[in-house]
Enzyme design. Structure first.
Site, PDB file in Angstrom:
ATOM      1  N   ASP A  66       0.843  -1.199   0.000  1.00  0.00           N
ATOM      2  CA  ASP A  66       0.000   0.000   0.000  1.00  0.00           C
ATOM      3  C   ASP A  66       0.882   1.255   0.000  1.00  0.00           C
ATOM      4  OD1 ASP A  66       0.833  -0.168   2.623  1.00  0.00           O
ATOM      5  OD2 ASP A  66      -1.167   0.048   3.508  1.00  0.00           O
ATOM      6  N   ASP A 111      -1.102  -6.047  -0.255  1.00  0.00           N
ATOM      7  CA  ASP A 111      -1.410  -5.398   1.021  1.00  0.00           C
ATOM      8  C   ASP A 111      -2.903  -5.174   1.183  1.00  0.00           C
ATOM      9  OD1 ASP A 111       0.524  -4.884   2.919  1.00  0.00           O
ATOM     10  OD2 ASP A 111       1.318  -3.122   1.878  1.00  0.00           O
ATOM     11  N   GLU A 143       9.532  -4.126  10.211  1.00  0.00           N
ATOM     12  CA  GLU A 143       9.959  -2.834   9.648  1.00  0.00           C
ATOM     13  C   GLU A 143      10.530  -1.930  10.737  1.00  0.00           C
ATOM     14  OE1 GLU A 143       7.192  -0.960   6.985  1.00  0.00           O
ATOM     15  OE2 GLU A 143       8.353   0.903   6.914  1.00  0.00           O
TER      16      GLU A 143
HETATM   17  O1  KIV Z   1       3.607  -1.092   1.619  1.00  0.00           O
HETATM   18  C1  KIV Z   1       4.770  -1.509   1.539  1.00  0.00           C
HETATM   19  O2  KIV Z   1       5.480  -1.326   0.546  1.00  0.00           O
HETATM   20  C2  KIV Z   1       5.308  -2.232   2.680  1.00  0.00           C
HETATM   21  C3  KIV Z   1       6.786  -2.443   2.700  1.00  0.00           C
HETATM   22  C4  KIV Z   1       7.467  -1.220   3.126  1.00  0.00           C
HETATM   23  C5  KIV Z   1       7.139  -3.624   3.527  1.00  0.00           C
HETATM   24  O3  KIV Z   1       4.588  -2.589   3.559  1.00  0.00           O
END
Ligand code: KIV
Length: 280
Positions: free
Chosen positions: A44, A83, A182
């Site tokens: 996301d 996501d 993260e």
């Molecule tokens: O949304 C995303 O790109 C992520 C990464 C930073 C792991 O969650």
């Protein structure tokens, strides 16, 4: 070789590092996939990288499905994780299952990712029970930016470090096949990686003790403008390559050197002569 939830688990057990990058469109997904990446995350983060928002919070299910469809058309072998956007799973277990199902059915993803620990275990369990693999996300979870008061390293205090370890154990028990860690201290990520025996850890700003790594592709290819996080190593400067190519195009178009004869289609001189005659 096709990457699946089973091959990801095998890599955790054998110690072969898992590679993951974000992608949000067909062309980029195809290039990343052809390089032999294990997994592609339709993050996301597209809210910032593709849509120009300041945070991930405005991203909708429709945005995620649109981009996931494009990525899955380009990715032949990578394990594609999509996501779940803000408020697509926090509201109820029912919403979580329905929305995870849409990312699989409509988007073509192989797994979904959602943020949080103990508080989302019910949702993780219900999605996994619907035969959809789940990747969890702990540490700096960008959908909680307002609760954290900014994008800050997590797990530096004893209480918070213990909480992240507890959350990691709980999401493993709930059935998560992997967890993104993260912005947590490297030593903490290593301890979590050693503690988890089924759930693979994929670090971003979490040191090299994780089972794998993920980066946002714009960060690692020099395409991010403005602030880039400390952990985002630039492996190539595609931004510079883009700028050089675009500047050369502008210059050659303005000075008439583009298009050259080799970029041009021809026609018989007789036909042109006749057209000119007719137009007199
Ligand atoms: O949304 C995303 O790109 C992520 C990464 C930073 C792991 O969650």
């Amino acid at each position: 070789m096709k990457n699946t939830v089973a091959t990801i688990l095998k890599q955790k057990q054998s110690g072969e590092k898992i590679t993951m990058l974000t992608a949000y469109d067909y062309t980029t997904a195809r290039i990343i996939d052809e390089c032999g990446i294990n997994s592609i995350l339709v993050g996301d983060s597209l809210g910032m990288t593709m849509l120009g928002y300041d945070t991930t919070l405005p991203v909708t299910m429709e945005d995620m499905i649109h981009h996931t469809k494009a990525v899955t058309r380009g990715a032949k072998n990578a394990f594609v994780v999509a996501d779940m956007p803000f408020m697509s799973y926090q509201t109820s277990t029912y919403d979580a299952v329905v929305n995870a199902g849409r990312l699989i059915k409509e988007g073509g993803a192989s797994a979904v990712k959602l943020e949080g620990g103990a508080e989302v275990c019910e949702q993780i369990r219900a999605i996994v029970d619907s035969s959809i693999p789940v990747v969890a996300h702990l540490g700096l979870t960008p959908q909680s930016v307002n609760a954290f008061g900014g994008f800050k390293v997590q797990g530096k205090t004893l209480v918070r470090a213990k909480q992240i370890i507890e959350d990691a154990l709980k999401i493993q028990e709930a059935g998560a096949c992997a967890v993104v860690l993260e912005c947590v201290p490297a030593e903490l990520a290593k301890i979590i990686t050693e503690k988890l025996d089924i759930t693979a850890t994929i670090g971003i700003g979490a040191g090299n003790g994780c089972d794998g790594q993920v980066l946002v592709y714009q960060d690692m290819l020099g395409l991010t403008t403005g602030h880039t996080p400390k952990f985002a190593k630039m492996f190539a400067d595609a931004g510079e390559t883009f700028r050089n190519g675009i500047n050369a195009y502008i210059e050659e178009t303005k000075n008439g050197n583009f298009p050259a004869p080799e970029h041009t289609f021809s026609i018989d001189d007789d036909i042109i002569a006749e057209i000119r005659e007719d137009l007199k």
